[in-house]
Design a protein around this motif. Structure first.
Motif, PDB file in Angstrom:
ATOM      1  N   LEU A   1      -0.222  14.117  14.418  1.00  0.00           N
ATOM      2  CA  LEU A   1       0.245  12.815  14.908  1.00  0.00           C
ATOM      3  C   LEU A   1      -0.826  11.741  14.743  1.00  0.00           C
ATOM      4  N   ALA A   2      -2.066  12.073  15.047  1.00  0.00           N
ATOM      5  CA  ALA A   2      -3.158  11.111  14.885  1.00  0.00           C
ATOM      6  C   ALA A   2      -3.326  10.724  13.418  1.00  0.00           C
ATOM      7  N   ASP A   3      -3.270  11.696  12.525  1.00  0.00           N
ATOM      8  CA  ASP A   3      -3.381  11.401  11.096  1.00  0.00           C
ATOM      9  C   ASP A   3      -2.224  10.514  10.632  1.00  0.00           C
ATOM     10  N   MET A   4      -1.021  10.795  11.111  1.00  0.00           N
ATOM     11  CA  MET A   4       0.130   9.981  10.731  1.00  0.00           C
ATOM     12  C   MET A   4      -0.037   8.545  11.231  1.00  0.00           C
ATOM     13  N   ALA A   5      -0.490   8.394  12.462  1.00  0.00           N
ATOM     14  CA  ALA A   5      -0.705   7.049  13.011  1.00  0.00           C
ATOM     15  C   ALA A   5      -1.757   6.304  12.197  1.00  0.00           C
ATOM     16  N   LEU A   6      -2.810   6.993  11.840  1.00  0.00           N
ATOM     17  CA  LEU A   6      -3.870   6.384  11.036  1.00  0.00           C
ATOM     18  C   LEU A   6      -3.352   5.999   9.651  1.00  0.00           C
ATOM     19  N   MET A   7      -2.569   6.854   9.031  1.00  0.00           N
ATOM     20  CA  MET A   7      -2.052   6.549   7.698  1.00  0.00           C
ATOM     21  C   MET A   7      -1.091   5.360   7.730  1.00  0.00           C
ATOM     22  N   VAL A   8      -0.144   5.369   8.655  1.00  0.00           N
ATOM     23  CA  VAL A   8       0.833   4.275   8.723  1.00  0.00           C
ATOM     24  C   VAL A   8       0.135   2.966   9.083  1.00  0.00           C
ATOM     25  N   GLY A   9      -0.764   3.021  10.043  1.00  0.00           N
ATOM     26  CA  GLY A   9      -1.498   1.810  10.422  1.00  0.00           C
ATOM     27  C   GLY A   9      -2.383   1.307   9.299  1.00  0.00           C
ATOM     28  N   GLY A  10      -3.060   2.218   8.629  1.00  0.00           N
ATOM     29  CA  GLY A  10      -3.910   1.836   7.506  1.00  0.00           C
ATOM     30  C   GLY A  10      -3.114   1.213   6.370  1.00  0.00           C
ATOM     31  N   LEU A  11      -1.972   1.816   6.063  1.00  0.00           N
ATOM     32  CA  LEU A  11      -1.137   1.270   4.998  1.00  0.00           C
ATOM     33  C   LEU A  11      -0.571  -0.092   5.401  1.00  0.00           C
ATOM     34  N   ALA A  12      -0.156  -0.230   6.647  1.00  0.00           N
ATOM     35  CA  ALA A  12       0.377  -1.517   7.114  1.00  0.00           C
ATOM     36  C   ALA A  12      -0.684  -2.608   7.005  1.00  0.00           C
ATOM     37  N   LEU A  13      -1.908  -2.321   7.428  1.00  0.00           N
ATOM     38  CA  LEU A  13      -2.990  -3.304   7.308  1.00  0.00           C
ATOM     39  C   LEU A  13      -3.279  -3.638   5.848  1.00  0.00           C
ATOM     40  N   ALA A  14      -3.360  -2.618   5.017  1.00  0.00           N
ATOM     41  CA  ALA A  14      -3.658  -2.844   3.600  1.00  0.00           C
ATOM     42  C   ALA A  14      -2.555  -3.663   2.930  1.00  0.00           C
ATOM     43  N   ARG A  15      -1.299  -3.371   3.248  1.00  0.00           N
ATOM     44  CA  ARG A  15      -0.200  -4.153   2.666  1.00  0.00           C
ATOM     45  C   ARG A  15      -0.236  -5.592   3.172  1.00  0.00           C
ATOM     46  N   ALA A  16      -0.549  -5.775   4.447  1.00  0.00           N
ATOM     47  CA  ALA A  16      -0.617  -7.130   5.005  1.00  0.00           C
ATOM     48  C   ALA A  16      -1.718  -7.941   4.335  1.00  0.00           C
ATOM     49  N   LEU A  17      -2.820  -7.297   4.007  1.00  0.00           N
ATOM     50  CA  LEU A  17      -3.924  -7.983   3.342  1.00  0.00           C
ATOM     51  C   LEU A  17      -3.626  -8.267   1.868  1.00  0.00           C
ATOM     52  N   GLY A  18      -2.773  -7.449   1.273  1.00  0.00           N
ATOM     53  CA  GLY A  18      -2.496  -7.596  -0.147  1.00  0.00           C
ATOM     54  C   GLY A  18      -3.619  -6.992  -0.972  1.00  0.00           C
ATOM     55  N   PRO A  19      -3.415  -6.906  -2.277  1.00  0.00           N
ATOM     56  CA  PRO A  19      -4.461  -6.338  -3.130  1.00  0.00           C
ATOM     57  C   PRO A  19      -5.766  -7.136  -3.002  1.00  0.00           C
ATOM     58  N   GLY A  20      -6.848  -6.423  -2.903  1.00  0.00           N
ATOM     59  CA  GLY A  20      -8.153  -7.065  -2.788  1.00  0.00           C
ATOM     60  C   GLY A  20      -9.168  -6.107  -2.200  1.00  0.00           C
ATOM     61  N   GLU A  21     -10.408  -6.547  -2.144  1.00  0.00           N
ATOM     62  CA  GLU A  21     -11.494  -5.665  -1.709  1.00  0.00           C
ATOM     63  C   GLU A  21     -11.343  -5.202  -0.258  1.00  0.00           C
ATOM     64  N   LEU A  22     -11.009  -6.107   0.655  1.00  0.00           N
ATOM     65  CA  LEU A  22     -10.883  -5.684   2.056  1.00  0.00           C
ATOM     66  C   LEU A  22      -9.735  -4.694   2.210  1.00  0.00           C
ATOM     67  N   SER A  23      -8.627  -4.940   1.540  1.00  0.00           N
ATOM     68  CA  SER A  23      -7.492  -4.020   1.579  1.00  0.00           C
ATOM     69  C   SER A  23      -7.893  -2.652   1.034  1.00  0.00           C
ATOM     70  N   ASP A  24      -8.614  -2.651  -0.074  1.00  0.00           N
ATOM     71  CA  ASP A  24      -9.099  -1.386  -0.638  1.00  0.00           C
ATOM     72  C   ASP A  24     -10.017  -0.669   0.346  1.00  0.00           C
ATOM     73  N   ARG A  25     -10.864  -1.420   1.041  1.00  0.00           N
ATOM     74  CA  ARG A  25     -11.755  -0.807   2.034  1.00  0.00           C
ATOM     75  C   ARG A  25     -10.962  -0.181   3.171  1.00  0.00           C
ATOM     76  N   VAL A  26      -9.905  -0.846   3.613  1.00  0.00           N
ATOM     77  CA  VAL A  26      -9.055  -0.283   4.674  1.00  0.00           C
ATOM     78  C   VAL A  26      -8.486   1.057   4.216  1.00  0.00           C
ATOM     79  N   LEU A  27      -7.968   1.100   2.992  1.00  0.00           N
ATOM     80  CA  LEU A  27      -7.416   2.355   2.472  1.00  0.00           C
ATOM     81  C   LEU A  27      -8.477   3.449   2.425  1.00  0.00           C
ATOM     82  N   ARG A  28      -9.661   3.111   1.905  1.00  0.00           N
ATOM     83  CA  ARG A  28     -10.738   4.107   1.813  1.00  0.00           C
ATOM     84  C   ARG A  28     -11.179   4.584   3.201  1.00  0.00           C
ATOM     85  N   ALA A  29     -11.316   3.657   4.133  1.00  0.00           N
ATOM     86  CA  ALA A  29     -11.764   4.022   5.483  1.00  0.00           C
ATOM     87  C   ALA A  29     -10.761   4.944   6.162  1.00  0.00           C
TER      88      ALA A  29
END
Length: 179
Positions: A145-173
């Motif tokens: 459940l924690a991993d799922m929450a992290l993945m969905v939240g991470g993807l939501a943040l990255a999509r909200a930021l759009g393609p770019g360095e900060l978005s890529d960092r969110v995905l990597r983190a």
């Protein structure tokens, strides 16, 4: 249901699914969905009782498709390795940048409290089925459940930021936190 009617219904569901992934279940109108399916609004009620009924079916169908994809991950691997593989795909640039395919959760979660209870029930069932699919033991369930929450939240943040360095960092983190 005859073949033509079933095919038309599937076209409507496909158009609704695409709209749901990109903008959530509340925003797309019946007219928009029917137009994307190449149909007029007048035929909508021959297939669905309401917009909520259409979007709930599309949401439930999309969640089932996500579980089917996850079922393709080699279940002979340890559960932790399967979650790492899932995160590598889920938290990828390709998944972030897709417009009408992918996980519907990042675009939908904020709207579920304003929609009929059936949407939350579908989400709860999906989460329980995902835990059963991915957890190696009962003790492992909260980690899933924690991993799922992290993945969905991470993807939501990255999509909200759009393609770019900060978005890529969110995905990597987010990926690096799933172990």
């Amino acid at each position: 249901m005859n073949d033509k009617k079933a095919q038309t219904r599937e076209r409507i569901l496909a158009a609704a699914s695409s709209a749901l992934i990109s903008r959530g279940p509340a925003e797309p109108s019946v007219g928009e969905v029917m137009g994307a399916a190449g149909l007029t609004v007048g035929g909508f009620y021959a297939h669905f009782g309401s917009k909520d009924a259409l979007m709930l079916e599309a949401f439930t169908q999309l969640l089932g498709q996500r579980r089917a994809l996850i079922a393709e991950i080699d279940n002979t691997l340890p559960a932790e390795d399967r979650r790492v593989l899932l995160a590598a795909f889920y938290l990828s640039r390709k998944h972030r940048d897709t417009q009408d395919q992918g996980c519907p959760l990042p675009s939908s979660l904020g709207e579920l409290t304003r929609l009929p209870e059936d949407f939350r029930a579908a989400l709860a069932e999906h989460l329980e089925l995902m835990v059963a699919q991915m957890a190696a033991s009962a003790e492992d369930a909260d980690k899933v459940l924690a991993d799922m929450a992290l993945m969905v939240g991470g993807l939501a943040l990255a999509r909200a930021l759009g393609p770019g360095e900060l978005s890529d960092r969110v995905l990597r983190a987010a990926k690096s936190a799933i172990v």
